[in-house]
Design a protein around this motif. Structure first.
Motif, PDB file in Angstrom:
ATOM      1  N   LYS A 136       0.826  -1.207   0.000  1.00 27.64           N
ATOM      2  CA  LYS A 136       0.000   0.000   0.000  1.00 27.64           C
ATOM      3  C   LYS A 136       0.864   1.261   0.000  1.00 27.64           C
ATOM      4  CE  LYS A 136      -3.952  -2.105   2.393  1.00 27.64           C
ATOM      5  NZ  LYS A 136      -4.763  -2.127   3.626  1.00 27.64           N
ATOM      6  N   ALA A 137       1.927   1.252   0.794  1.00 24.22           N
ATOM      7  CA  ALA A 137       2.808   2.416   0.874  1.00 24.22           C
ATOM      8  C   ALA A 137       3.510   2.673  -0.455  1.00 24.22           C
ATOM      9  CB  ALA A 137       3.832   2.211   1.988  1.00 24.22           C
ATOM     10  N   CYS A 174      14.205  -2.022  -1.514  1.00 18.36           N
ATOM     11  CA  CYS A 174      14.906  -3.309  -1.560  1.00 18.36           C
ATOM     12  C   CYS A 174      16.343  -3.160  -1.054  1.00 18.36           C
ATOM     13  CB  CYS A 174      14.898  -3.873  -2.974  1.00 18.36           C
ATOM     14  SG  CYS A 174      13.300  -4.521  -3.507  1.00 18.36           S
ATOM     15  N   ALA A 175      16.996  -2.063  -1.412  1.00 13.95           N
ATOM     16  CA  ALA A 175      18.365  -1.826  -0.963  1.00 13.95           C
ATOM     17  C   ALA A 175      18.412  -1.693   0.561  1.00 13.95           C
ATOM     18  CB  ALA A 175      18.927  -0.576  -1.624  1.00 13.95           C
ATOM     19  N   LYS A 176      17.467  -0.922   1.124  1.00 13.78           N
ATOM     20  CA  LYS A 176      17.408  -0.742   2.574  1.00 13.78           C
ATOM     21  C   LYS A 176      17.108  -2.068   3.269  1.00 13.78           C
ATOM     22  CE  LYS A 176      15.255   2.212   6.095  1.00 13.78           C
ATOM     23  NZ  LYS A 176      16.538   2.762   6.600  1.00 13.78           N
ATOM     24  N   GLY A 177      16.145  -2.826   2.729  1.00 14.10           N
ATOM     25  CA  GLY A 177      15.828  -4.126   3.305  1.00 14.10           C
ATOM     26  C   GLY A 177      16.979  -5.103   3.187  1.00 14.10           C
ATOM     27  N   LEU A 183      10.598  -7.693   3.490  1.00 15.38           N
ATOM     28  CA  LEU A 183      10.373  -6.256   3.569  1.00 15.38           C
ATOM     29  C   LEU A 183       9.155  -6.023   4.447  1.00 15.38           C
ATOM     30  CD1 LEU A 183      10.977  -5.233  -0.176  1.00 15.38           C
ATOM     31  CD2 LEU A 183      12.613  -5.240   1.710  1.00 15.38           C
ATOM     32  N   ARG A 184       9.400  -5.562   5.668  1.00 15.25           N
ATOM     33  CA  ARG A 184       8.346  -5.324   6.642  1.00 15.25           C
ATOM     34  C   ARG A 184       8.181  -3.826   6.863  1.00 15.25           C
ATOM     35  NH1 ARG A 184       7.312  -9.612   5.214  1.00 15.25           N
ATOM     36  NH2 ARG A 184       7.610 -11.603   6.279  1.00 15.25           N
ATOM     37  N   TYR A 185       6.919  -3.399   6.947  1.00 17.78           N
ATOM     38  CA  TYR A 185       6.652  -1.967   7.077  1.00 17.78           C
ATOM     39  C   TYR A 185       7.304  -1.376   8.334  1.00 17.78           C
ATOM     40  CZ  TYR A 185       4.291   2.484   7.519  1.00 17.78           C
ATOM     41  OH  TYR A 185       4.045   3.835   7.653  1.00 17.78           O
ATOM     42  N   ASP A 200      10.249   4.748   8.150  1.00 23.23           N
ATOM     43  CA  ASP A 200      10.842   6.071   7.944  1.00 23.23           C
ATOM     44  C   ASP A 200      10.829   6.507   6.486  1.00 23.23           C
ATOM     45  OD1 ASP A 200      12.637   3.984   7.488  1.00 23.23           O
ATOM     46  OD2 ASP A 200      14.382   5.294   7.727  1.00 23.23           O
ATOM     47  N   VAL A 201      10.825   5.555   5.544  1.00 22.54           N
ATOM     48  CA  VAL A 201      10.840   5.918   4.124  1.00 22.54           C
ATOM     49  C   VAL A 201       9.483   5.695   3.453  1.00 22.54           C
ATOM     50  CG1 VAL A 201      13.314   5.542   3.838  1.00 22.54           C
ATOM     51  CG2 VAL A 201      11.728   3.639   3.469  1.00 22.54           C
ATOM     52  N   LEU A 202       8.570   4.983   4.129  1.00 24.28           N
ATOM     53  CA  LEU A 202       7.292   4.643   3.501  1.00 24.28           C
ATOM     54  C   LEU A 202       6.074   5.268   4.183  1.00 24.28           C
ATOM     55  CD1 LEU A 202       7.765   0.847   2.645  1.00 24.28           C
ATOM     56  CD2 LEU A 202       7.880   2.792   1.090  1.00 24.28           C
TER      57      LEU A 202
END
Length: 404
Positions: free
Chosen positions: A310-311, A332-335, A348-350, A355-357
């Motif tokens: 959704k984000a 994806c890079a952050k995760g 990838l968890r909210y 902070d970015v989503l």
């Protein structure tokens, strides 16, 4: 040989008995892996020979009269092995076949593009209009793929590309790249250079951001469109000839950014929709496709929760599919940094990406139309593996290298 193969196939197809159960051109083409146009020609030839009966309705069906029908013989799987070598060399697939939205928001643009490609004898000049990130380059690549599929371009030829915006501050250099130049044509022209028109002879030339082509360049280009002839900068000899399928693209209003004389040479104008104007299912499929690309890139399964989906959808505000691609790569890079490097799955968890989503999720939840359009479509978990590839290729000439 193909006449016999097709006739044998229809003879051995149990449903090809009558007008109500006959076979269509599409069914024969798909089953045998032959070009539809070739199949259509063969079927009509067999009708003229009274070996087939042709129906009157739509879709047109063909069947073999019972009085000349033969006992079943050859298994369907063996027919493809007998196809002529030149048929096997034909490109079997094109990007339009699996392009997301090909039966919804992109149906009309794709029909226009196909007509432009196959129109005798060298296609029709085309202008693609769409906002930044809407997929104009990818769409042009799909046109080149379709031209190869139809046998109009040799399969080893690639589409030439020039982004006119890259040289907007140096119009002389831009026109040199396009038309070529002779030695000494201008200061710094120390050697002769062939232009893209020469290099694109027999294939497609894609001119992105064509509104950045200066008026004199547009005049030279529409002169080439009229005659198929051009002269490199500084060249005084007889005009050179080339057969080039020109596809242009712009983000601007063409009536205010292009010469009217230039526009009149372009009979096909294709408008691509913005991301928020596409069907909800299309937007979700595009998101999954882009995640699938990253899964293939990092050779790991990617699993994302509902709030991340959704984000991501809510984060697309101005840049369309291009913006969504960048956001997905960033997430994806952050995760990737936060997950176990030895794990075969990237989660990838909210909660880990809030902070970015956060802005994207807030927008998704607050815009009622956006929220309601995706009701029932988003799963609690979405998983994409490296083998998940909804489209044949992700071709984008302007995507910079990105290595997680």
């Amino acid at each position: 040989m193909n006449d016999k193969i097709i006739l044998d196939y229809i003879n051995n197809t149990a449903k090809a008995l009558s007008a109500s159960t006959g076979v269509t051109t599409k069914e024969v083409s798909s089953s045998l892996g032959l070009q539809r146009s070739n199949v259509s020609a063969v079927l009509n030839n067999l009708v003229r020979q009274n070996k087939l009966v042709k129906g009157e309705g739509r879709p047109v069906k063909y069947w073999i009269p019972l009085e000349i029908r033969k006992p079943f013989s050859t298994p369907v799987a063996s027919y493809k092995e007998n196809i002529m070598p030149q048929e096997k060399a034909v490109v079997r697939h094109h990007l339009f076949e699996k392009m997301i939205g090909n039966d919804m928001s992109l149906k009309t643009p794709i029909d226009q593009a196909k007509a432009a490609v196959i129109y005798p004898d060298n296609g029709l000049y085309t202008l693609i209009i769409g906002p930044t990130g809407s997929g104009k380059t990818y769409f042009a690549n799909a046109m080149a793929s379709f031209a190869k599929f139809q046998g109009l371009i040799k399969k080893d030829r690639v589409m030439s590309t020039l982004n006119c915006a890259d040289y907007a501050n140096n119009p002389q250099l831009l026109m040199s790249y396009l038309f070529g130049h002779t030695k000494g044509a201008y200061t710094g022209a120390e050697n002769e250079r062939p232009g893209l028109l020469k290099q694109s002879d027999g294939t497609i030339l894609f001119l992105d951001e064509v509104h950045r082509l200066p008026p004199e360049g547009q005049e030279m280009l529409f002169s080439f469109m009229d005659s198929g002839e051009y002269r490199p900068l500084g060249y005084s000899g007889p005009p050179l000839k080339a057969k080039v399928r020109i596809v242009c693209a712009t983000t601007e209003n063409p009536k205010s950014s292009l010469l009217s004389t230039f526009l009149r040479r372009i009979p096909i104008v294709i408008r691509l929709p913005a991301f928020h104007n596409r069907e909800a299912k299309e937007r979700l499929d595009l998101l999954k496709h882009l995640i699938g690309i990253e899964a293939k890139r990092i050779k790991r399964e990617i699993q994302i929760d509902e709030r991340v989906v959704k984000a991501l959808l809510g984060s697309v505000t101005y840049g369309n599919v291009g913006q969504l691609k960048s956001i997905i790569q960033m997430v994806c890079a952050k995760g990737f940094l936060q997950n176990d490097p030895e794990s075969l799955t990237l989660y990838l968890r909210y909660d880990e990406l809030e902070d970015v989503l956060a802005d994207g999720l807030n927008r998704f939840n607050q815009e009622r139309q956006l929220y309601t359009s995706f009701l029932g479509l988003i799963e609690p978990e979405t998983t994409m593996s490296p083998s998940d590839d909804p489209l044949p290729a992700d071709t984008d000439n302007y995507e910079p290298p990105f290595n997680l």
